[in-house]
Design a protein around this motif. Structure first.
Motif, mmCIF file in Angstrom:
data_model
loop_
_atom_site.group_PDB
_atom_site.id
_atom_site.type_symbol
_atom_site.label_atom_id
_atom_site.label_comp_id
_atom_site.label_asym_id
_atom_site.label_seq_id
_atom_site.Cartn_x
_atom_site.Cartn_y
_atom_site.Cartn_z
ATOM 1 N N LEU A 66 0.834 -1.210 0.000
ATOM 2 C CA LEU A 66 0.000 0.000 0.000
ATOM 3 C C LEU A 66 0.868 1.259 0.000
ATOM 4 C CD1 LEU A 66 -2.906 -0.857 2.466
ATOM 5 C CD2 LEU A 66 -3.124 -0.327 0.027
ATOM 6 N N ALA A 67 1.910 1.260 0.823
ATOM 7 C CA ALA A 67 2.801 2.418 0.876
ATOM 8 C C ALA A 67 3.434 2.674 -0.492
ATOM 9 C CB ALA A 67 3.885 2.201 1.937
ATOM 10 N N LEU A 74 -2.681 10.418 -1.828
ATOM 11 C CA LEU A 74 -4.152 10.523 -1.869
ATOM 12 C C LEU A 74 -4.653 11.929 -1.602
ATOM 13 C CD1 LEU A 74 -4.956 7.335 0.244
ATOM 14 C CD2 LEU A 74 -4.943 7.523 -2.249
ATOM 15 N N LEU A 75 -3.878 12.721 -0.862
ATOM 16 C CA LEU A 75 -4.286 14.079 -0.520
ATOM 17 C C LEU A 75 -3.565 15.070 -1.413
ATOM 18 C CD1 LEU A 75 -5.051 12.435 2.079
ATOM 19 C CD2 LEU A 75 -4.540 14.502 3.375
ATOM 20 N N ASN A 76 -4.251 16.121 -1.792
ATOM 21 C CA ASN A 76 -3.620 17.168 -2.585
ATOM 22 C C ASN A 76 -2.562 17.887 -1.753
ATOM 23 O OD1 ASN A 76 -5.310 16.658 -4.781
ATOM 24 N ND2 ASN A 76 -6.909 17.988 -3.950
ATOM 25 N N HIS A 77 -1.562 18.459 -2.418
ATOM 26 C CA HIS A 77 -0.458 19.115 -1.725
ATOM 27 C C HIS A 77 -0.912 20.303 -0.880
ATOM 28 C CE1 HIS A 77 2.828 17.447 -4.633
ATOM 29 N NE2 HIS A 77 2.480 16.591 -3.695
ATOM 30 N N ASP A 78 -2.024 20.931 -1.258
ATOM 31 C CA ASP A 78 -2.470 22.115 -0.525
ATOM 32 C C ASP A 78 -3.456 21.780 0.594
ATOM 33 O OD1 ASP A 78 -4.512 21.336 -2.150
ATOM 34 O OD2 ASP A 78 -4.975 23.326 -2.931
ATOM 35 N N GLN A 79 -3.710 20.494 0.823
ATOM 36 C CA GLN A 79 -4.651 20.090 1.865
ATOM 37 C C GLN A 79 -3.902 19.648 3.113
ATOM 38 O OE1 GLN A 79 -8.469 17.075 2.535
ATOM 39 N NE2 GLN A 79 -7.262 16.963 0.679
ATOM 40 N N VAL A 116 2.780 6.717 6.214
ATOM 41 C CA VAL A 116 2.015 5.902 7.165
ATOM 42 C C VAL A 116 0.616 6.492 7.350
ATOM 43 C CG1 VAL A 116 1.867 5.117 9.561
ATOM 44 C CG2 VAL A 116 4.059 5.056 8.354
ATOM 45 N N TYR A 117 0.535 7.813 7.441
ATOM 46 C CA TYR A 117 -0.754 8.488 7.625
ATOM 47 C C TYR A 117 -1.709 8.173 6.475
ATOM 48 C CZ TYR A 117 -4.103 12.380 7.827
ATOM 49 O OH TYR A 117 -5.246 13.142 7.851
ATOM 50 N N GLN A 118 -1.203 8.236 5.244
ATOM 51 C CA GLN A 118 -2.087 8.008 4.105
ATOM 52 C C GLN A 118 -2.405 6.528 3.906
ATOM 53 O OE1 GLN A 118 -1.981 10.364 0.652
ATOM 54 N NE2 GLN A 118 -0.823 12.022 1.577
ATOM 55 N N VAL A 119 -1.511 5.644 4.341
ATOM 56 C CA VAL A 119 -1.858 4.216 4.355
ATOM 57 C C VAL A 119 -3.030 3.998 5.302
ATOM 58 C CG1 VAL A 119 -1.084 1.923 5.056
ATOM 59 C CG2 VAL A 119 0.421 3.368 3.688
ATOM 60 N N GLN A 120 -2.983 4.642 6.470
ATOM 61 C CA GLN A 120 -4.094 4.529 7.426
ATOM 62 C C GLN A 120 -5.375 5.118 6.847
ATOM 63 O OE1 GLN A 120 -4.106 3.088 10.869
ATOM 64 N NE2 GLN A 120 -6.163 3.085 9.990
ATOM 65 N N VAL A 121 -5.253 6.214 6.105
ATOM 66 C CA VAL A 121 -6.429 6.849 5.491
ATOM 67 C C VAL A 121 -7.126 5.896 4.524
ATOM 68 C CG1 VAL A 121 -7.160 8.633 3.850
ATOM 69 C CG2 VAL A 121 -5.689 9.246 5.770
ATOM 70 N N ILE A 122 -6.357 5.211 3.666
ATOM 71 C CA ILE A 122 -6.988 4.320 2.689
ATOM 72 C C ILE A 122 -7.544 3.065 3.368
ATOM 73 C CG2 ILE A 122 -4.945 2.973 2.012
ATOM 74 C CD1 ILE A 122 -5.973 3.177 -0.886
ATOM 75 N N ILE A 123 -6.908 2.614 4.445
ATOM 76 C CA ILE A 123 -7.451 1.486 5.200
ATOM 77 C C ILE A 123 -8.798 1.876 5.806
ATOM 78 C CG2 ILE A 123 -7.141 0.067 7.270
ATOM 79 C CD1 ILE A 123 -4.149 0.014 6.662
ATOM 80 N N ASP A 124 -8.856 3.056 6.404
ATOM 81 C CA ASP A 124 -10.115 3.540 6.994
ATOM 82 C C ASP A 124 -11.192 3.673 5.930
ATOM 83 O OD1 ASP A 124 -8.912 3.614 9.441
ATOM 84 O OD2 ASP A 124 -8.616 5.787 9.476
ATOM 85 N N VAL A 126 -4.832 -4.323 8.610
ATOM 86 C CA VAL A 126 -4.804 -3.569 9.863
ATOM 87 C C VAL A 126 -3.462 -2.862 9.992
ATOM 88 C CG1 VAL A 126 -4.905 -3.729 12.383
ATOM 89 C CG2 VAL A 126 -6.358 -5.216 10.983
ATOM 90 N N MET A 127 -3.495 -1.593 10.391
ATOM 91 C CA MET A 127 -2.250 -0.875 10.621
ATOM 92 C C MET A 127 -1.591 -1.396 11.902
ATOM 93 S SD MET A 127 0.067 1.320 9.917
ATOM 94 C CE MET A 127 -0.638 2.278 8.568
#
Length: 297
Positions: A80-81, A90-95, A106-114, A153-154
């Protein structure tokens, strides 16, 4: 790709007929990267890990993340990473992220899992990127018998961050505090191989001292570079030194605290100081330093 066709022959770049021959420095840089990633030997032959990389359809750095995570028992998270980095996050650079953490990856891996497990966050995700990551993961998951995304699972975030570090160990940067009077409020980092950059406000890794720049823009003219995607690393990772960038220097200096000649042992990661230790100097070394200082004056 060439090495996968001729796995038992060393590379012969000079003998190839190029439509547009790359600069020798660029070729050398990329060959050195493959050696650092343990994809090829010093003689230019594919390693066993390199052979696996050729079949993963990913940039060697990203293939390294997956393979390293697999060794650590985190194959699904490593995949996934790698896919999220490959598709541009997954998130735009300005967000800005919802929370600060240690690693954008790691944060965005958790986002897609959620997201896959019906626990969506209040974030605007790039739907096209999300769809590509999901589709590619499902294709690989079926062929390699991995867990479906809905069951991932993370866990062991530090190990996942280590897998990212191993793939980007030449892009280490250290936080450099600026004077309080400066107008620049963004966090400034110095790279291990030179130059500096500021960390984007959209990164969640706003409180780490050491990081690897997964996605960055180089400095141009007098403008500082910019780090868009970062992954924080603990000091212990640097001691593993997968790219062989750590070095130790021993010199005789005047101890600023005591004013006496001492031996200063400094450990560097590339150009970045990791730490230093002061020890008592031998009498001859202290005398040599004293004479050198007299000559200067």
């Amino acid at each position: 790709d060439l090495q996968s066709i001729y796995p038992y022959e060393p590379w012969g770049w000079e003998s190839l007929e190029w439509l547009e021959r790359p600069k020798a420095s660029i070729v050398d840089q990329n060959v050195q990267l493959l050696k650092s990633l343990q994809a090829v030997t010093n003689e230019g032959l594919l390693t066993e890990e390199g052979r696996r990389m050729t079949g993963l359809a990913l940039h060697p750095r990203l293939a390294k993340i997956w393979l390293e995570a697999e060794k650590l028992g985190l194959s699904e998270l490593g995949l996934l990473a790698a896919l999220i980095i490959n598709e541009g996050m997954l998130l735009n650079h300005d967000q800005k992220p919802e929370e600060h953490g240690e690693s954008d990856v790691v944060y965005q891996v958790q986002v897609i899992i959620d997201w896959a497990q019906k626990r969506p966050r209040r974030l605007q995700l790039d739907q096209a990127t999300l769809s590509r990551v999901q589709r590619t993961y499902e294709q690989i998951q079926r062929s390699m018998r991995l867990k479906p995304l809905s069951q991932v699972v993370m866990e062991r975030e530090v190990d996942l961050r280590f897998a990212v570090f191993v793939a980007f160990a030449d892009r280490v940067a250290k936080y450099r505090p600026l004077a309080e009077s400066t107008k620049r409020k963004q966090r400034h980092y110095n790279f291990s191989l030179g130059r500096g950059a500021v960390l984007s406000d959209s990164s969640c890794a706003q409180e780490v001292e050491w990081l690897v720049a997964v996605e960055a823009r180089e400095s141009y003219n007098e403008e500082l570079g910019r780090i868009f995607v970062a992954s924080g690393i603990p000091y212990e990772f640097l001691q593993r030194d997968p790219f062989g960038l750590a070095q130790v220097e021993s010199t005789i200096k005047i101890d600023p605290k005591g004013g006496r000649a001492k031996r200063c042992i400094q450990t560097f990661y590339g150009r970045l100081l990791m730490g230093e230790v002061w020890e008592a100097a031998e009498a001859e070394d202290a005398q040599e330093l004293f004479l050198a200082e007299v000559k200067k004056k």
